[in-house]
Design an enzyme around this catalytic site. Structure first.
Site, PDB file in Angstrom:
ATOM      1  N   GLY A  21      11.965 -25.223  25.613  1.00  0.00           N
ATOM      2  CA  GLY A  21      10.812 -23.726  26.066  1.00  0.00           C
ATOM      3  C   GLY A  21      10.350 -22.961  24.542  1.00  0.00           C
ATOM      4  CG  ASP A  47      -0.095 -23.434  18.719  1.00  0.00           C
ATOM      5  OD1 ASP A  47       0.288 -22.078  19.172  1.00  0.00           O
ATOM      6  OD2 ASP A  47       0.839 -23.668  17.764  1.00  0.00           O
ATOM      7  CE  LYS A 106       1.326 -20.967  15.779  1.00  0.00           C
ATOM      8  NZ  LYS A 106       2.711 -21.871  16.106  1.00  0.00           N
ATOM      9  N   GLY A 132       9.679 -19.102  19.723  1.00  0.00           N
ATOM     10  CA  GLY A 132      10.672 -19.365  20.229  1.00  0.00           C
ATOM     11  C   GLY A 132      10.827 -17.970  21.061  1.00  0.00           C
ATOM     12  CE  LYS A 147      -0.671 -19.698  18.595  1.00  0.00           C
ATOM     13  NZ  LYS A 147       1.000 -19.047  19.325  1.00  0.00           N
TER      14      LYS A 147
HETATM   15  N1  HSE Z   1       4.366 -23.793  21.227  1.00  0.00           N
HETATM   16  C1  HSE Z   1       4.298 -22.606  19.672  1.00  0.00           C
HETATM   17  C2  HSE Z   1       5.027 -24.003  19.091  1.00  0.00           C
HETATM   18  C3  HSE Z   1       4.814 -21.518  20.196  1.00  0.00           C
HETATM   19  O1  HSE Z   1       5.098 -25.000  19.242  1.00  0.00           O
HETATM   20  O2  HSE Z   1       5.147 -23.864  17.737  1.00  0.00           O
HETATM   21  C4  HSE Z   1       4.515 -21.088  19.054  1.00  0.00           C
HETATM   22  O3  HSE Z   1       3.358 -20.810  18.673  1.00  0.00           O
END
Ligand code: HSE
Length: 345
Positions: free
Chosen positions: A217, A231, A235, A326, A136
């Site tokens: 993960g 994060d 987005k 994922g 991103k």
């Molecule tokens: N670390 C991000 C999340 C991964 O937990 O949504 C996907 O962008």
């Protein structure tokens, strides 16, 4: 009589840059889907190079299924130890030789300077290579530079895997041509939603739930990117671009979910409410906030690593629920972008 050989197969040569969870899932997915892609789309995807943080492996004729699966078993950052591996090889040197059609960027996001992913993408575009990215940060920090070069070169940059990893939300959002989009809000980060759901389900502390989240993960290489809302903010910025808005990361108001205690959770249960980490973008602002929702709110019932988004439009609300981050989920979105460039090139 024998069937005439299919002469219409189109070869799409790709290089995978970043070989963590998503990169390895993509390599496996290409192997599993190889026959279907040839039968359904007449596409043969040849992986000609794979890079990790320390080196690369290159095969001009493309890796076989067996080699790709073997490569997914190599420990992290040790790909150059595979036969004919190269340590510290440069993208340009290798691309000059293998001339891939698509550069697949899967390195971790870096919100300080956007590197190495931004330079990787710009180098690939300058070498006339289309780009698919699930990373991103280049889009968050260098969107204009990337897309003006893409336009100048007549290439494509696709990024379906960046938002709601395994759900084609970006394509759905871009298809809403006749709607006025008033607000987009939802659960965009799988790690923090998993932490919150686990705290409710098991009545455990934030720290214990975080340890469980790290084990599945989905967290970023640096989990503070999830926990501090960076994060989800990234987005929102990408969604904003699709809505014609330019927002910088420092303009997205963010809560840090580590301040949440088990007591907050218990109090909300007593009040018949649910605390969720909601990302919101509207005409004037963008934020990632802990919000206490009525139990009847559809977002209050989204648990685990599932993502969900409500799009408020002039024609009512639209609600999308699907897989968030994922490895295999995001790999599907990345492969769909590769296929869509492949069939249209
Ligand atoms: N670390 C991000 C999340 C991964 O937990 O949504 C996907 O962008």
């Amino acid at each position: 009589m024998f069937d005439a050989p299919n002469t219409k197969i189109k070869n799409i040569d790709i290089a995978i840059v970043g070989f963590g969870n998503v990169g390895r899932s993509l390599a496996k997915l290409i192997v599993y889907k190889r026959q279907v892609l040839e039968d359904k789309f007449n596409l043969r995807i040849n992986v000609k190079a794979i890079f990790d943080s320390k080196g690369a492996v290159v095969k001009e004729e493309g890796f076989s299924n067996y080699e790709l699966l073997k490569l997914t078993e190599i420990p992290r950052s040790k790909i150059s130890e595979f036969e004919n591996g190269l340590r510290g090889a440069s993208l340009k040197e290798i691309y000059d030789k293998i001339k891939p059609n698509i550069h697949v960027e899967l390195t971790p996001s870096n919100y300080i300077d956007g590197e190495p992913s931004t330079s990787n993408i710009l180098t690939a575009l300058n070498l006339d290579c289309n780009v698919v990215t699930a990373t991103k940060s280049p889009l968050v920090l260098h969107y204009d530079e990337i897309f003006s070069l893409t336009k100048k070169k007549g290439l494509k940059v696709k990024f379906r895997g960046t938002v709601m990893g395994g759900t084609p939300f970006i394509d759905l959002l871009m298809s809403l041509k006749s709607y006025e989009i008033i607000k987009v809000e939802g659960i965009l980060n799988a790690t923090t939603n998993f932490i919150l759901s686990t705290m409710y389900e098991k009545l455990i502390s934030y720290e214990q739930a975080l340890a469980e989240a790290k084990a599945i993960g989905v967290a970023e290489a640096d989990p503070s990117i999830d926990i501090k809302g960076i994060d989800a903010a990234a987005k929102l910025i990408i969604i904003g671009r699709l809505l014609g808005k330019r927002i910088s990361l420092d303009k997205v108001e963010r809560d840090d979910i580590s301040k949440l205690t088990l007591n907050d959770i218990i109090n909300s249960i007593k009040e018949n409410r649910v605390i969720k980490y909601i990302a919101t973008i509207d005409e004037s602002s963008a934020s990632v906030k802990l919000r206490s929702l009525e139990k009847s709110d559809p977002l209050a019932n989204i648990n685990g690593t599932t993502n969900a988004v409500r799009i408020v439009t002039d024609s009512g609300d639209l609600f999308f629920v699907g897989k968030g981050g994922g490895g295999m989920e995001t790999a599907h979105s990345v492969l769909d972008d590769i296929i869509s460039i492949g069939v249209s090139s």
